[in-house]
Motif scaffolding. Sequence first.
Motif, short mmCIF file in Angstrom:
data_model
loop_
_atom_site.label_atom_id
_atom_site.label_comp_id
_atom_site.label_asym_id
_atom_site.label_seq_id
_atom_site.Cartn_x
_atom_site.Cartn_y
_atom_site.Cartn_z
N SER A 19 0.86 -1.18 0.00
CA SER A 19 0.00 0.00 0.00
C SER A 19 0.90 1.24 0.00
CB SER A 19 -0.92 0.00 1.22
OG SER A 19 -1.83 1.07 1.13
N PRO A 20 1.50 1.55 -1.16
CA PRO A 20 2.39 2.72 -1.22
C PRO A 20 1.57 4.00 -1.11
CG PRO A 20 2.07 1.82 -3.42
CD PRO A 20 1.37 0.89 -2.46
N VAL A 21 1.90 4.84 -0.13
CA VAL A 21 1.09 6.03 0.13
C VAL A 21 1.82 7.35 -0.09
CG1 VAL A 21 -0.52 4.87 1.69
CG2 VAL A 21 1.55 5.90 2.61
N ALA A 22 3.13 7.34 0.01
CA ALA A 22 3.88 8.59 -0.14
C ALA A 22 5.12 8.32 -0.97
CB ALA A 22 4.27 9.16 1.22
N ILE A 23 5.54 9.35 -1.72
CA ILE A 23 6.70 9.18 -2.59
C ILE A 23 7.48 10.49 -2.67
CG2 ILE A 23 5.37 9.73 -4.67
CD1 ILE A 23 7.20 7.59 -6.11
N ALA A 24 8.78 10.34 -2.77
CA ALA A 24 9.68 11.47 -3.00
C ALA A 24 10.81 10.94 -3.87
CB ALA A 24 10.22 12.02 -1.69
N LYS A 25 11.42 11.84 -4.64
CA LYS A 25 12.53 11.44 -5.50
C LYS A 25 13.62 12.49 -5.38
CE LYS A 25 13.69 10.11 -10.24
NZ LYS A 25 14.68 11.07 -10.66
N LYS A 26 14.83 12.00 -5.23
CA LYS A 26 15.99 12.89 -5.19
C LYS A 26 17.09 12.22 -5.99
CE LYS A 26 18.93 15.57 -2.19
NZ LYS A 26 19.21 15.97 -0.82
N GLY A 27 17.60 12.96 -6.96
CA GLY A 27 18.60 12.37 -7.84
C GLY A 27 17.97 11.20 -8.57
N GLY A 28 18.64 10.08 -8.58
CA GLY A 28 18.12 8.89 -9.25
C GLY A 28 17.44 7.92 -8.31
N SER A 29 17.11 8.37 -7.09
CA SER A 29 16.52 7.47 -6.10
C SER A 29 15.10 7.88 -5.73
CB SER A 29 17.37 7.46 -4.82
OG SER A 29 18.67 7.01 -5.09
N PHE A 30 14.23 6.87 -5.63
CA PHE A 30 12.86 7.05 -5.18
C PHE A 30 12.77 6.57 -3.73
CE2 PHE A 30 12.62 6.39 -9.71
CZ PHE A 30 11.71 7.35 -10.12
N TYR A 31 11.96 7.25 -2.93
CA TYR A 31 11.72 6.89 -1.55
C TYR A 31 10.21 6.73 -1.40
CZ TYR A 31 16.45 8.57 -1.18
OH TYR A 31 17.79 8.76 -1.38
N VAL A 32 9.78 5.57 -0.90
CA VAL A 32 8.35 5.26 -0.83
C VAL A 32 8.01 4.82 0.59
CG1 VAL A 32 6.51 3.75 -1.66
CG2 VAL A 32 8.24 4.61 -3.26
N ALA A 33 6.99 5.46 1.17
CA ALA A 33 6.42 5.01 2.44
C ALA A 33 5.28 4.07 2.09
CB ALA A 33 5.92 6.19 3.26
N ASP A 34 5.35 2.84 2.57
CA ASP A 34 4.33 1.83 2.29
C ASP A 34 3.67 1.46 3.61
OD1 ASP A 34 3.01 -0.74 1.85
OD2 ASP A 34 4.03 -0.73 -0.10
N SER A 35 2.42 1.93 3.80
CA SER A 35 1.74 1.69 5.07
C SER A 35 1.35 0.23 5.25
CB SER A 35 0.52 2.60 5.21
OG SER A 35 -0.45 2.30 4.24
N GLY A 36 1.12 -0.48 4.16
CA GLY A 36 0.78 -1.91 4.25
C GLY A 36 1.96 -2.75 4.71
N LEU A 37 3.15 -2.40 4.26
CA LEU A 37 4.36 -3.11 4.68
C LEU A 37 4.89 -2.59 6.01
CD1 LEU A 37 6.39 -3.21 1.32
CD2 LEU A 37 5.13 -5.09 2.39
N GLY A 38 4.47 -1.39 6.40
CA GLY A 38 5.03 -0.76 7.59
C GLY A 38 6.50 -0.46 7.37
N ALA A 39 6.82 0.06 6.18
CA ALA A 39 8.22 0.24 5.81
C ALA A 39 8.42 1.46 4.92
CB ALA A 39 8.73 -1.00 5.08
N VAL A 40 9.66 1.89 4.86
CA VAL A 40 10.10 2.89 3.88
C VAL A 40 11.14 2.20 3.03
CG1 VAL A 40 11.31 5.07 3.53
CG2 VAL A 40 9.61 4.87 5.35
N LEU A 41 10.97 2.32 1.71
CA LEU A 41 11.89 1.69 0.76
C LEU A 41 12.53 2.76 -0.10
CD1 LEU A 41 8.93 -0.01 0.68
CD2 LEU A 41 10.43 -1.60 -0.44
N ALA A 42 13.72 2.47 -0.56
CA ALA A 42 14.38 3.32 -1.55
C ALA A 42 14.81 2.41 -2.69
CB ALA A 42 15.58 4.03 -0.95
N PHE A 43 14.62 2.90 -3.91
CA PHE A 43 15.06 2.14 -5.08
C PHE A 43 15.48 3.11 -6.16
CE2 PHE A 43 10.52 2.73 -5.54
CZ PHE A 43 10.31 2.98 -6.90
N ASN A 44 16.25 2.60 -7.12
CA ASN A 44 16.73 3.47 -8.19
C ASN A 44 15.82 3.39 -9.40
OD1 ASN A 44 17.46 1.13 -9.57
ND2 ASN A 44 19.63 1.31 -9.06
N GLU A 45 16.15 4.15 -10.46
CA GLU A 45 15.32 4.21 -11.66
C GLU A 45 15.23 2.88 -12.40
OE1 GLU A 45 16.70 7.60 -13.89
OE2 GLU A 45 16.16 8.97 -12.28
#
Length: 167
Positions: free
Chosen positions: A118-144
């Motif tokens: 359940s990804p609810v929030a997103i931000a991007k800086k440089g080539g990295s995405f940051y996603v808050a996922d309330s279903g996983l109870g986690a914050v993830l970062a991944f590249n393009e």
Amino acid sequence: GLWAGVMFFAFALQAGVATPAPRLVWPAPPDAPRIAYVRSIQGPADLGIKPSFWGRVGRWFAGADPERDQLVKPFGIGLDAKGGLCLTDTGANTVFWFDKRRKAWHRWEQAGKVRFASPVAIAKKGGSFYVADSGLGAVLAFNEAGHLLFHTKTGLERPAGLALCDN
């Protein structure tokens, strides 16, 4: 029902921003507008992106749904430094990115081997995405390329927002 559109708001940084009539702005006159309605987006076609011939052929052979890139229940929105549009979709458990510079639409259902719940929030800086996922109870970062950079659950239950700060 499912909300199948996302209203895209952009900062009205200069006079003469082309907007539909009547002009929808915030705050209302007589105050100077700071945010203006630009358009509604349901998928890449609304941004002028059409799949190439080979892309259509590949989807046909793969049996891919042509509506796959349509927004189902858009939730989070962000802009990157180059004007790219980042979206989370809690109806499709998907993250989208419109790369404005290349006029390309990207879609991720997972980062590395971690599927979004359940990804609810997103931000991007440089080539990295940051996603808050309330279903996983986690914050993830991944590249393009979709490769997972980090995944943290430490001290989180249902994260619902993100902010990236410059040092």
